[in-house]
Motif scaffolding. Structure first.
Motif, PDB file in Angstrom:
ATOM      1  N   PRO A   1       0.666  -1.109   0.024  1.00  0.00           N
ATOM      2  CA  PRO A   1      -0.176   0.015  -0.150  1.00  0.00           C
ATOM      3  C   PRO A   1       0.781   1.299   0.037  1.00  0.00           C
ATOM      4  CG  PRO A   1      -0.175  -1.215   2.072  1.00  0.00           C
ATOM      5  CD  PRO A   1       0.567  -1.947   1.180  1.00  0.00           C
ATOM      6  N   GLU A   2       0.404   2.220  -0.457  1.00  0.00           N
ATOM      7  CA  GLU A   2       0.916   3.736  -0.637  1.00  0.00           C
ATOM      8  C   GLU A   2      -0.004   4.600   0.156  1.00  0.00           C
ATOM      9  OE1 GLU A   2       2.095   5.003  -4.540  1.00  0.00           O
ATOM     10  OE2 GLU A   2       2.837   3.156  -4.995  1.00  0.00           O
ATOM     11  N   THR A   3      -1.298   4.395   0.257  1.00  0.00           N
ATOM     12  CA  THR A   3      -2.052   5.366   0.854  1.00  0.00           C
ATOM     13  C   THR A   3      -2.458   4.685   2.338  1.00  0.00           C
ATOM     14  OG1 THR A   3      -3.878   4.543  -0.417  1.00  0.00           O
ATOM     15  CG2 THR A   3      -2.887   6.357  -1.225  1.00  0.00           C
ATOM     16  N   PHE A   4      -2.600   5.552   3.153  1.00  0.00           N
ATOM     17  CA  PHE A   4      -2.791   4.875   4.726  1.00  0.00           C
ATOM     18  C   PHE A   4      -3.825   5.851   5.347  1.00  0.00           C
ATOM     19  CE2 PHE A   4       1.444   3.806   3.361  1.00  0.00           C
ATOM     20  CZ  PHE A   4       1.503   2.371   3.593  1.00  0.00           C
ATOM     21  N   GLN A   5      -5.116   5.251   5.658  1.00  0.00           N
ATOM     22  CA  GLN A   5      -6.151   6.100   6.262  1.00  0.00           C
ATOM     23  C   GLN A   5      -5.793   6.006   7.792  1.00  0.00           C
ATOM     24  OE1 GLN A   5     -10.113   4.781   5.313  1.00  0.00           O
ATOM     25  NE2 GLN A   5     -11.132   5.939   7.100  1.00  0.00           N
ATOM     26  N   LEU A   6      -5.694   7.301   8.430  1.00  0.00           N
ATOM     27  CA  LEU A   6      -5.809   7.353   9.885  1.00  0.00           C
ATOM     28  C   LEU A   6      -6.875   7.508  10.499  1.00  0.00           C
ATOM     29  CD1 LEU A   6      -2.738   9.918   9.936  1.00  0.00           C
ATOM     30  CD2 LEU A   6      -2.466   7.449  10.098  1.00  0.00           C
ATOM     31  N   VAL A   7      -7.239   6.704  11.524  1.00  0.00           N
ATOM     32  CA  VAL A   7      -8.432   6.597  11.895  1.00  0.00           C
ATOM     33  C   VAL A   7      -8.477   7.158  13.402  1.00  0.00           C
ATOM     34  CG1 VAL A   7     -10.549   5.268  13.002  1.00  0.00           C
ATOM     35  CG2 VAL A   7      -9.263   4.475  10.810  1.00  0.00           C
ATOM     36  N   PRO A   8      -9.099   8.542  13.816  1.00  0.00           N
ATOM     37  CA  PRO A   8      -8.806   9.219  14.853  1.00  0.00           C
ATOM     38  C   PRO A   8      -9.843   8.344  16.254  1.00  0.00           C
ATOM     39  CG  PRO A   8      -9.791  10.441  13.355  1.00  0.00           C
ATOM     40  CD  PRO A   8      -9.538   9.515  12.884  1.00  0.00           C
ATOM     41  N   THR A   9      -9.264   8.157  17.173  1.00  0.00           N
ATOM     42  CA  THR A   9     -10.039   7.298  18.213  1.00  0.00           C
ATOM     43  C   THR A   9     -10.796   8.312  19.099  1.00  0.00           C
ATOM     44  OG1 THR A   9      -7.922   7.342  19.608  1.00  0.00           O
ATOM     45  CG2 THR A   9      -8.104   5.355  18.164  1.00  0.00           C
ATOM     46  N   ASN A  10     -10.440   9.497  19.186  1.00  0.00           N
ATOM     47  CA  ASN A  10     -11.022  10.493  20.094  1.00  0.00           C
ATOM     48  C   ASN A  10     -10.984  11.942  19.408  1.00  0.00           C
ATOM     49  OD1 ASN A  10      -8.432  11.786  20.787  1.00  0.00           O
ATOM     50  ND2 ASN A  10      -8.100  10.217  21.896  1.00  0.00           N
ATOM     51  N   ASP A  11     -11.737  12.868  19.936  1.00  0.00           N
ATOM     52  CA  ASP A  11     -11.765  14.199  19.583  1.00  0.00           C
ATOM     53  C   ASP A  11     -10.498  14.945  19.471  1.00  0.00           C
ATOM     54  OD1 ASP A  11     -14.551  13.910  19.121  1.00  0.00           O
ATOM     55  OD2 ASP A  11     -15.207  14.835  20.894  1.00  0.00           O
ATOM     56  N   ALA A  12      -9.468  14.714  20.365  1.00  0.00           N
ATOM     57  CA  ALA A  12      -8.386  15.265  20.380  1.00  0.00           C
ATOM     58  C   ALA A  12      -7.472  14.807  19.082  1.00  0.00           C
ATOM     59  CB  ALA A  12      -7.709  14.863  21.687  1.00  0.00           C
ATOM     60  N   GLN A  13      -7.552  13.696  18.812  1.00  0.00           N
ATOM     61  CA  GLN A  13      -6.832  13.067  17.620  1.00  0.00           C
ATOM     62  C   GLN A  13      -7.517  13.785  16.369  1.00  0.00           C
ATOM     63  OE1 GLN A  13      -6.553   8.834  17.569  1.00  0.00           O
ATOM     64  NE2 GLN A  13      -4.724   8.958  18.315  1.00  0.00           N
TER      65      GLN A  13
END
Length: 133
Positions: free
Chosen positions: A80-92
């Motif tokens: 993969p070349e694209t990586f989705q970042l999943v925030p776990t809280n409002d601060a992230q």
């Protein structure tokens, strides 16, 4: 002299095409604790679980990386070349919003290949933290 310049102009596209035909090698393996760097992009997508509400989805575009088994190359030749970042809280989520469009680095704690409909990246990073440069 004019013929030599003309021949050089026509020779260059052939050389470029030959380079791009070479098979690409799989990317370097990424493990928990490794750092992933690239530009942070943001897209608005419809959340099917939340009555079609538009939500921000963040992703890093980086060099190809292989994932540890059983994920491997995510059905891609180089990884993969694209990586989705999943925030776990409002601060992230707020942190990602402020970094949108910038080059960032994140320490990867948990990663897997994308497999659900609606995932906009080739791999999903579910646990991560931003690394100061």
């Amino acid at each position: 002299m004019g013929f030599a310049c003309l021949a050089a102009i026509f020779a260059v596209p052939g050389a470029i095409a030959q380079q791009s035909d070479a098979p690409q090698k799989p990317g370097k393996m990424i493990h928990a604790g490794d750092v992933l760097s690239g530009e942070l992009g943001v897209m608005k997508v419809r959340d099917t679980k939340n009555r079609g509400k538009r939500v921000a989805t963040y992703q890093i575009t980086s060099e190809p990386r292989r994932l540890p088994p059983p994920n491997g190359l995510c059905n891609l030749e180089t990884g993969p070349e694209t990586f989705q970042l999943v925030p776990t809280n409002d601060a992230q989520a707020a942190q990602l919003k402020s970094l949108s469009g910038k080059a960032i680095s994140v320490k990867v704690d948990e990663i897997a290949c994308a497999k659900d409909a609606g995932e906009m990246s080739e791999a999903i990073v579910t646990k991560w933290s931003v690394v100061a440069k």
